[in-house]
Design a protein around this motif. Structure first.
Motif, PDB file in Angstrom:
ATOM      1  N   ILE A   1      -6.437 -10.103  -7.229  1.00 54.88           N
ATOM      2  CA  ILE A   1      -6.005  -9.194  -8.286  1.00 54.88           C
ATOM      3  C   ILE A   1      -4.595  -8.691  -8.015  1.00 54.88           C
ATOM      4  O   ILE A   1      -3.752  -8.607  -8.912  1.00 54.88           O
ATOM      5  CB  ILE A   1      -6.965  -7.995  -8.413  1.00 54.88           C
ATOM      6  N   ALA A   2      -4.337  -8.352  -6.760  1.00 52.96           N
ATOM      7  CA  ALA A   2      -3.017  -7.824  -6.390  1.00 52.96           C
ATOM      8  C   ALA A   2      -2.814  -7.992  -4.895  1.00 52.96           C
ATOM      9  O   ALA A   2      -3.769  -8.020  -4.116  1.00 52.96           O
ATOM     10  CB  ALA A   2      -2.897  -6.352  -6.780  1.00 52.96           C
ATOM     11  N   GLY A   3      -1.548  -8.124  -4.501  1.00 55.73           N
ATOM     12  CA  GLY A   3      -1.176  -8.176  -3.103  1.00 55.73           C
ATOM     13  C   GLY A   3       0.129  -7.436  -2.910  1.00 55.73           C
ATOM     14  O   GLY A   3       1.140  -7.799  -3.527  1.00 55.73           O
ATOM     15  N   VAL A   4       0.113  -6.378  -2.104  1.00 55.40           N
ATOM     16  CA  VAL A   4       1.310  -5.557  -1.928  1.00 55.40           C
ATOM     17  C   VAL A   4       1.501  -5.234  -0.455  1.00 55.40           C
ATOM     18  O   VAL A   4       0.549  -5.254   0.328  1.00 55.40           O
ATOM     19  CB  VAL A   4       1.218  -4.236  -2.734  1.00 55.40           C
ATOM     20  N   VAL A   5       2.747  -4.949  -0.091  1.00 58.15           N
ATOM     21  CA  VAL A   5       3.064  -4.464   1.249  1.00 58.15           C
ATOM     22  C   VAL A   5       3.262  -2.964   1.148  1.00 58.15           C
ATOM     23  O   VAL A   5       3.985  -2.478   0.278  1.00 58.15           O
ATOM     24  CB  VAL A   5       4.330  -5.142   1.806  1.00 58.15           C
TER      25      VAL A   5
ATOM     26  N   ILE B   1     -19.560  -9.989  -7.664  1.00 62.23           N
ATOM     27  CA  ILE B   1     -20.469  -9.460  -6.654  1.00 62.23           C
ATOM     28  C   ILE B   1     -19.830  -8.304  -5.902  1.00 62.23           C
ATOM     29  O   ILE B   1     -20.480  -7.304  -5.611  1.00 62.23           O
ATOM     30  CB  ILE B   1     -20.868 -10.571  -5.649  1.00 62.23           C
ATOM     31  N   SER B   2     -18.533  -8.440  -5.607  1.00 57.81           N
ATOM     32  CA  SER B   2     -17.864  -7.374  -4.863  1.00 57.81           C
ATOM     33  C   SER B   2     -16.402  -7.253  -5.249  1.00 57.81           C
ATOM     34  O   SER B   2     -15.754  -8.243  -5.603  1.00 57.81           O
ATOM     35  CB  SER B   2     -17.984  -7.610  -3.347  1.00 57.81           C
ATOM     36  N   ALA B   3     -15.925  -6.019  -5.189  1.00 62.55           N
ATOM     37  CA  ALA B   3     -14.498  -5.714  -5.316  1.00 62.55           C
ATOM     38  C   ALA B   3     -14.013  -5.377  -3.908  1.00 62.55           C
ATOM     39  O   ALA B   3     -14.564  -4.481  -3.260  1.00 62.55           O
ATOM     40  CB  ALA B   3     -14.284  -4.539  -6.261  1.00 62.55           C
ATOM     41  N   VAL B   4     -13.029  -6.108  -3.440  1.00 61.90           N
ATOM     42  CA  VAL B   4     -12.649  -6.063  -2.031  1.00 61.90           C
ATOM     43  C   VAL B   4     -11.204  -5.601  -1.877  1.00 61.90           C
ATOM     44  O   VAL B   4     -10.312  -6.063  -2.595  1.00 61.90           O
ATOM     45  CB  VAL B   4     -12.817  -7.461  -1.391  1.00 61.90           C
ATOM     46  N   THR B   5     -10.998  -4.698  -0.926  1.00 58.12           N
ATOM     47  CA  THR B   5      -9.648  -4.320  -0.511  1.00 58.12           C
ATOM     48  C   THR B   5      -9.525  -4.630   0.973  1.00 58.12           C
ATOM     49  O   THR B   5     -10.298  -4.102   1.780  1.00 58.12           O
ATOM     50  CB  THR B   5      -9.374  -2.825  -0.747  1.00 58.12           C
ATOM     51  N   SER B   6      -8.599  -5.504   1.333  1.00 58.66           N
ATOM     52  CA  SER B   6      -8.385  -5.869   2.739  1.00 58.66           C
ATOM     53  C   SER B   6      -6.958  -5.540   3.146  1.00 58.66           C
ATOM     54  O   SER B   6      -6.022  -5.673   2.348  1.00 58.66           O
ATOM     55  CB  SER B   6      -8.642  -7.370   2.953  1.00 58.66           C
ATOM     56  N   TRP B   7      -6.822  -5.125   4.403  1.00 59.46           N
ATOM     57  CA  TRP B   7      -5.493  -4.822   4.952  1.00 59.46           C
ATOM     58  C   TRP B   7      -5.265  -5.682   6.188  1.00 59.46           C
ATOM     59  O   TRP B   7      -6.169  -5.871   7.014  1.00 59.46           O
ATOM     60  CB  TRP B   7      -5.397  -3.361   5.360  1.00 59.46           C
ATOM     61  N   LEU B   8      -4.047  -6.207   6.317  1.00 55.58           N
ATOM     62  CA  LEU B   8      -3.644  -7.002   7.468  1.00 55.58           C
ATOM     63  C   LEU B   8      -2.242  -6.568   7.889  1.00 55.58           C
ATOM     64  O   LEU B   8      -1.447  -6.126   7.050  1.00 55.58           O
ATOM     65  CB  LEU B   8      -3.621  -8.501   7.146  1.00 55.58           C
ATOM     66  N   ALA B   9      -1.931  -6.726   9.165  1.00 55.35           N
ATOM     67  CA  ALA B   9      -0.595  -6.382   9.650  1.00 55.35           C
ATOM     68  C   ALA B   9       0.429  -7.311   9.008  1.00 55.35           C
ATOM     69  O   ALA B   9       0.322  -8.541   9.108  1.00 55.35           O
ATOM     70  CB  ALA B   9      -0.540  -6.495  11.166  1.00 55.35           C
ATOM     71  N   ALA B  10       1.442  -6.739   8.346  1.00 55.14           N
ATOM     72  CA  ALA B  10       2.438  -7.545   7.638  1.00 55.14           C
ATOM     73  C   ALA B  10       3.262  -8.400   8.594  1.00 55.14           C
ATOM     74  O   ALA B  10       3.653  -9.525   8.248  1.00 55.14           O
ATOM     75  CB  ALA B  10       3.349  -6.636   6.820  1.00 55.14           C
TER      76      ALA B  10
ATOM     77  N   VAL C   1      -0.218  -5.564   4.717  1.00 55.84           N
ATOM     78  CA  VAL C   1      -0.437  -6.244   3.442  1.00 55.84           C
ATOM     79  C   VAL C   1      -1.793  -5.780   2.914  1.00 55.84           C
ATOM     80  O   VAL C   1      -2.799  -5.857   3.629  1.00 55.84           O
ATOM     81  CB  VAL C   1      -0.429  -7.765   3.597  1.00 55.84           C
ATOM     82  N   ARG C   2      -1.815  -5.298   1.676  1.00 54.48           N
ATOM     83  CA  ARG C   2      -3.084  -4.919   1.038  1.00 54.48           C
ATOM     84  C   ARG C   2      -3.424  -5.948  -0.024  1.00 54.48           C
ATOM     85  O   ARG C   2      -2.624  -6.211  -0.931  1.00 54.48           O
ATOM     86  CB  ARG C   2      -2.997  -3.521   0.420  1.00 54.48           C
TER      87      ARG C   2
END
Length: 256
Positions: free
Chosen positions: A121-125, A158-167, A145-146
């Motif tokens: 849906i979206a990807g932002v720093v 089934i699911s709405a997911v928000t994941s974060w990773l080190a940019a 990165v979200r």
């Protein structure tokens, strides 16, 4: 099935549902119970579209408002879902969703005989807030990165997911996920060949407007919220995730 009973008035025919109403049984409840029985008996296949209000009103010999109440009751029971502009659909059977050391959405859904899908849906720093930074063992304010993702089974959310990773470690993660549609393949793209679940926290909540829209739920329906952290082979966090699951579309199984 529609049944008719002779009324006391000359020439007037009423449905058995109207007769039941006169006996103190709500029309909509009788209709909802009969439709639930039909769903349970396979009269309506999981994922299939149910007849429209006009057709159902004619079938049961009632007005459309009564049909709407019956369908609303079925939705509350988790048996159907209404999609604006598309109609009412029978919900698939709940997916058994194991929470294990290696929890992979695609494998779980595929193992249940469903087609797994993921849509970015979206990807932002952005700057990590203290909670997210602590999970990833970063300093607060470090760039992360979200990713906002919708995960589906047979095209049903089934699911709405928000994941974060080190940019710094995963530059271009949004682009990589967008092309692979898989968290496992996206991590492999950056050299993370394997990762395991370090922690999982599960709680219940009520869907807000955003999650209700993404999961195609009625506003206020219950959801299950899973907060997790996954680590690589060296024990270093690679991502932390907040997943909101439609509570009536799956059941969690905790595996040791």
């Amino acid at each position: 099935m529609m049944r008719r009973a002779q009324a006391s008035g000359p020439g007037r025919q009423v449905s058995s549902y109207e007769a039941a109403s006169a006996a103190g049984i709500s029309l909509w409840r009788r209709i909802a119970d009969e439709l639930e029985q039909s769903i349970g008996n396979g009269g309506f296949e999981p994922g299939s579209r149910m007849p429209g209000e006009i057709e159902m009103a004619a079938r049961f010999g009632v007005n459309r408002h009564t049909v709407r109440r019956a369908i609303a009751a079925l939705a509350q029971r988790g048996l159907v879902r209404a999609e604006r502009g598309s109609g009412t659909f029978v919900e698939p059977k709940r997916i058994s969703y194991p929470i294990r050391q290696r929890t992979r959405f695609s494998e779980i859904v595929g193992g249940a005989g469903r087609a797994a899908g993921g849509r970015l849906i979206a990807g932002v720093v952005e700057a990590a807030d203290p909670e997210i930074a602590a999970r990833l063992k970063l300093k607060a304010g470090t760039s992360v990165v979200r990713l906002e993702i919708i995960r589906q089974a047979d095209r049903v959310p089934i699911s709405a997911v928000t994941s974060w990773l080190a940019a710094a470690r995963f530059p271009g993660a949004a682009r990589a996920y967008g092309s692979s549609q898989s968290m496992t393949r996206m991590l492999a793209h950056f050299g993370v060949r394997d990762y395991v679940r370090k922690s999982t926290h599960i709680s219940a909540a009520i869907a807000d407007a955003a999650d209700a829209a993404r999961l195609k739920l009625t506003l206020g329906r219950p959801i299950l919220v899973v907060e997790s952290v996954d680590v690589d082979g060296d024990g270093c966090p690679v991502l932390t995730t907040r997943s909101r699951f439609a509570a009536d579309r799956l059941e969690f199984v905790i595996e040791s």
